[in-house]
Motif scaffolding. Structure first.
Motif, PDB file in Angstrom:
ATOM      1  N   THR A   1       3.332 -10.634 -14.059  1.00  0.00           N
ATOM      2  CA  THR A   1       2.007 -10.402 -13.490  1.00  0.00           C
ATOM      3  C   THR A   1       1.691  -8.904 -13.512  1.00  0.00           C
ATOM      4  OG1 THR A   1       2.886 -10.338 -11.239  1.00  0.00           O
ATOM      5  CG2 THR A   1       2.111 -12.481 -12.060  1.00  0.00           C
ATOM      6  N   GLY A   2       0.531  -8.558 -13.004  1.00  0.00           N
ATOM      7  CA  GLY A   2       0.007  -7.211 -13.146  1.00  0.00           C
ATOM      8  C   GLY A   2       0.470  -6.178 -12.155  1.00  0.00           C
ATOM      9  N   TYR A   3       1.545  -6.437 -11.420  1.00  0.00           N
ATOM     10  CA  TYR A   3       2.049  -5.436 -10.481  1.00  0.00           C
ATOM     11  C   TYR A   3       2.468  -4.170 -11.215  1.00  0.00           C
ATOM     12  CZ  TYR A   3       2.308  -8.565  -6.464  1.00  0.00           C
ATOM     13  OH  TYR A   3       1.989  -9.400  -5.424  1.00  0.00           O
ATOM     14  N   ASP A   4       2.249  -3.051 -10.565  1.00  0.00           N
ATOM     15  CA  ASP A   4       2.866  -1.794 -10.965  1.00  0.00           C
ATOM     16  C   ASP A   4       4.172  -1.771 -10.176  1.00  0.00           C
ATOM     17  OD1 ASP A   4       3.847   0.809 -10.971  1.00  0.00           O
ATOM     18  OD2 ASP A   4       1.845   1.702 -10.963  1.00  0.00           O
ATOM     19  N   TYR A   5       5.286  -2.039 -10.845  1.00  0.00           N
ATOM     20  CA  TYR A   5       6.547  -2.202 -10.137  1.00  0.00           C
ATOM     21  C   TYR A   5       7.097  -0.898  -9.580  1.00  0.00           C
ATOM     22  CZ  TYR A   5       6.502  -7.042 -11.468  1.00  0.00           C
ATOM     23  OH  TYR A   5       6.155  -8.356 -11.605  1.00  0.00           O
ATOM     24  N   ALA A   6       6.597   0.238 -10.048  1.00  0.00           N
ATOM     25  CA  ALA A   6       7.013   1.525  -9.478  1.00  0.00           C
ATOM     26  C   ALA A   6       6.457   1.688  -8.067  1.00  0.00           C
ATOM     27  CB  ALA A   6       6.557   2.670 -10.373  1.00  0.00           C
ATOM     28  N   THR A   7       5.238   1.198  -7.845  1.00  0.00           N
ATOM     29  CA  THR A   7       4.590   1.351  -6.537  1.00  0.00           C
ATOM     30  C   THR A   7       4.444   0.029  -5.787  1.00  0.00           C
ATOM     31  OG1 THR A   7       2.386   1.047  -7.473  1.00  0.00           O
ATOM     32  CG2 THR A   7       3.248   3.309  -7.398  1.00  0.00           C
ATOM     33  N   MET A   8       4.768  -1.082  -6.461  1.00  0.00           N
ATOM     34  CA  MET A   8       4.597  -2.429  -5.928  1.00  0.00           C
ATOM     35  C   MET A   8       3.160  -2.657  -5.455  1.00  0.00           C
ATOM     36  SD  MET A   8       7.081  -4.274  -6.637  1.00  0.00           S
ATOM     37  CE  MET A   8       6.534  -5.733  -5.780  1.00  0.00           C
ATOM     38  N   THR A   9       2.216  -2.175  -6.248  1.00  0.00           N
ATOM     39  CA  THR A   9       0.801  -2.402  -5.973  1.00  0.00           C
ATOM     40  C   THR A   9       0.200  -3.237  -7.087  1.00  0.00           C
ATOM     41  OG1 THR A   9       0.156  -0.341  -7.076  1.00  0.00           O
ATOM     42  CG2 THR A   9       0.538  -0.234  -4.687  1.00  0.00           C
TER      43      THR A   9
ATOM     44  N   PRO B   1      -3.360  -3.828  -9.023  1.00  0.00           N
ATOM     45  CA  PRO B   1      -4.735  -3.358  -9.183  1.00  0.00           C
ATOM     46  C   PRO B   1      -5.711  -4.524  -9.028  1.00  0.00           C
ATOM     47  CG  PRO B   1      -3.613  -3.412 -11.301  1.00  0.00           C
ATOM     48  CD  PRO B   1      -2.596  -3.757 -10.257  1.00  0.00           C
ATOM     49  N   PRO B   2      -6.943  -4.249  -8.619  1.00  0.00           N
ATOM     50  CA  PRO B   2      -7.891  -5.338  -8.379  1.00  0.00           C
ATOM     51  C   PRO B   2      -8.465  -5.971  -9.652  1.00  0.00           C
ATOM     52  CG  PRO B   2      -8.912  -3.229  -7.911  1.00  0.00           C
ATOM     53  CD  PRO B   2      -7.474  -2.950  -8.209  1.00  0.00           C
ATOM     54  N   GLY B   3      -8.553  -5.222 -10.738  1.00  0.00           N
ATOM     55  CA  GLY B   3      -9.210  -5.724 -11.943  1.00  0.00           C
ATOM     56  C   GLY B   3      -8.274  -6.445 -12.899  1.00  0.00           C
ATOM     57  N   VAL B   4      -8.771  -7.496 -13.536  1.00  0.00           N
ATOM     58  CA  VAL B   4      -7.959  -8.278 -14.462  1.00  0.00           C
ATOM     59  C   VAL B   4      -7.549  -7.447 -15.675  1.00  0.00           C
ATOM     60  CG1 VAL B   4      -9.897  -9.309 -15.747  1.00  0.00           C
ATOM     61  CG2 VAL B   4      -7.716 -10.539 -15.565  1.00  0.00           C
ATOM     62  N   GLU B   5      -8.407  -6.521 -16.110  1.00  0.00           N
ATOM     63  CA  GLU B   5      -8.078  -5.707 -17.275  1.00  0.00           C
ATOM     64  C   GLU B   5      -6.861  -4.820 -16.997  1.00  0.00           C
ATOM     65  OE1 GLU B   5     -11.107  -5.905 -15.866  1.00  0.00           O
ATOM     66  OE2 GLU B   5     -12.574  -6.428 -17.416  1.00  0.00           O
TER      67      GLU B   5
ATOM     68  N   PRO C   1      -2.831 -14.939  -4.402  1.00  0.00           N
ATOM     69  CA  PRO C   1      -4.271 -14.848  -4.672  1.00  0.00           C
ATOM     70  C   PRO C   1      -4.699 -13.573  -5.394  1.00  0.00           C
ATOM     71  CG  PRO C   1      -3.839 -14.749  -2.308  1.00  0.00           C
ATOM     72  CD  PRO C   1      -2.539 -15.067  -2.975  1.00  0.00           C
ATOM     73  N   GLU C   2      -3.957 -12.470  -5.230  1.00  0.00           N
ATOM     74  CA  GLU C   2      -4.329 -11.230  -5.904  1.00  0.00           C
ATOM     75  C   GLU C   2      -3.976 -11.221  -7.397  1.00  0.00           C
ATOM     76  OE1 GLU C   2      -0.270 -10.373  -3.899  1.00  0.00           O
ATOM     77  OE2 GLU C   2      -2.068 -11.511  -3.434  1.00  0.00           O
ATOM     78  N   MET C   3      -3.144 -12.160  -7.825  1.00  0.00           N
ATOM     79  CA  MET C   3      -2.750 -12.250  -9.240  1.00  0.00           C
ATOM     80  C   MET C   3      -3.875 -12.897 -10.043  1.00  0.00           C
ATOM     81  SD  MET C   3       1.099 -13.680  -8.785  1.00  0.00           S
ATOM     82  CE  MET C   3       2.384 -12.723  -8.025  1.00  0.00           C
ATOM     83  N   LYS C   4      -4.313 -12.219 -11.098  1.00  0.00           N
ATOM     84  CA  LYS C   4      -5.386 -12.728 -11.944  1.00  0.00           C
ATOM     85  C   LYS C   4      -4.926 -13.102 -13.337  1.00  0.00           C
ATOM     86  CE  LYS C   4      -8.886 -10.376  -9.346  1.00  0.00           C
ATOM     87  NZ  LYS C   4      -9.593  -9.156  -9.105  1.00  0.00           N
ATOM     88  N   VAL C   5      -3.788 -12.568 -13.751  1.00  0.00           N
ATOM     89  CA  VAL C   5      -3.274 -12.833 -15.090  1.00  0.00           C
ATOM     90  C   VAL C   5      -1.748 -12.786 -15.050  1.00  0.00           C
ATOM     91  CG1 VAL C   5      -3.470 -10.393 -15.767  1.00  0.00           C
ATOM     92  CG2 VAL C   5      -3.409 -12.154 -17.552  1.00  0.00           C
ATOM     93  N   GLU C   6      -1.140 -13.627 -15.867  1.00  0.00           N
ATOM     94  CA  GLU C   6       0.316 -13.645 -16.034  1.00  0.00           C
ATOM     95  C   GLU C   6       0.592 -13.868 -17.511  1.00  0.00           C
ATOM     96  OE1 GLU C   6       4.298 -15.897 -14.261  1.00  0.00           O
ATOM     97  OE2 GLU C   6       2.381 -16.065 -13.214  1.00  0.00           O
ATOM     98  N   ILE C   7       1.579 -13.142 -18.038  1.00  0.00           N
ATOM     99  CA  ILE C   7       1.908 -13.229 -19.468  1.00  0.00           C
ATOM    100  C   ILE C   7       3.410 -13.437 -19.609  1.00  0.00           C
ATOM    101  CG2 ILE C   7       1.870 -12.036 -21.692  1.00  0.00           C
ATOM    102  CD1 ILE C   7      -0.506 -10.373 -20.598  1.00  0.00           C
ATOM    103  N   GLU C   8       3.769 -14.358 -20.486  1.00  0.00           N
ATOM    104  CA  GLU C   8       5.165 -14.673 -20.777  1.00  0.00           C
ATOM    105  C   GLU C   8       5.337 -14.606 -22.295  1.00  0.00           C
ATOM    106  OE1 GLU C   8       7.899 -18.739 -20.554  1.00  0.00           O
ATOM    107  OE2 GLU C   8       5.869 -18.724 -19.783  1.00  0.00           O
TER     108      GLU C   8
END
Length: 130
Positions: A33-41, A43-47, A112-119
């Motif tokens: 998913t779109g987490y920034d794993y360095a900050t564990m945040t 982002p709000p946008g799907v892009e 709910p904050e997850m908008k995209v997941e890629i495998e």
């Protein structure tokens, strides 16, 4: 020989999975998913989430001795049909010349904050012949 790759995310230990598993010439990258794993945040946008997914996947592949050109299969999951056209250009930037077999699914994700997941799945190519 099997090699486990971790991003250090607390989710990996809690849920009992690896970011990626290398087994011989294959690398299997978990749904990312779109987490920034360095900050564990997140982002709000799907892009931006899609770009974070791809950066995490790229890092996992590289740690395992692979690169994006080795990707042969990709699964994309988005939470809204409207996101499909918004992530396609980002996916095209990453995979346009590689063109793995791919599937896009519209579904709910774990949070709910997850908008995209890629495998992805990668097969190591013969670099001399590539």
């Amino acid at each position: 020989m099997r090699h486990l790759i971790s991003t250090g995310s607390p989710f990996e230990k809690t849920a009992g999975y690896s970011r990626a598993v290398v087994d011989g010439d294959w690398c299997f990258v978990s749904g990312t998913t779109g987490y920034d794993y360095a900050t564990m945040t997140m982002p709000p946008g799907v892009e931006e989430q899609a770009r974070n997914c791809l950066a995490t996947i790229r890092a996992a592949l590289e740690e395992g001795g692979f690169d994006m050109a080795d990707v042969v299969r990709a699964h994309y999951y988005v939470t809204d049909r409207a996101y499909v056209d918004r992530v396609f250009p980002i996916l095209g930037e990453a995979f346009g010349d590689i063109r793995p077999a791919a599937t896009m699914v519209v579904c709910k994700l774990a949070k709910p904050e997850m908008k995209v997941e890629i495998e992805v799945t990668a097969l190591k190519r013969d670099r001399a012949g590539a």
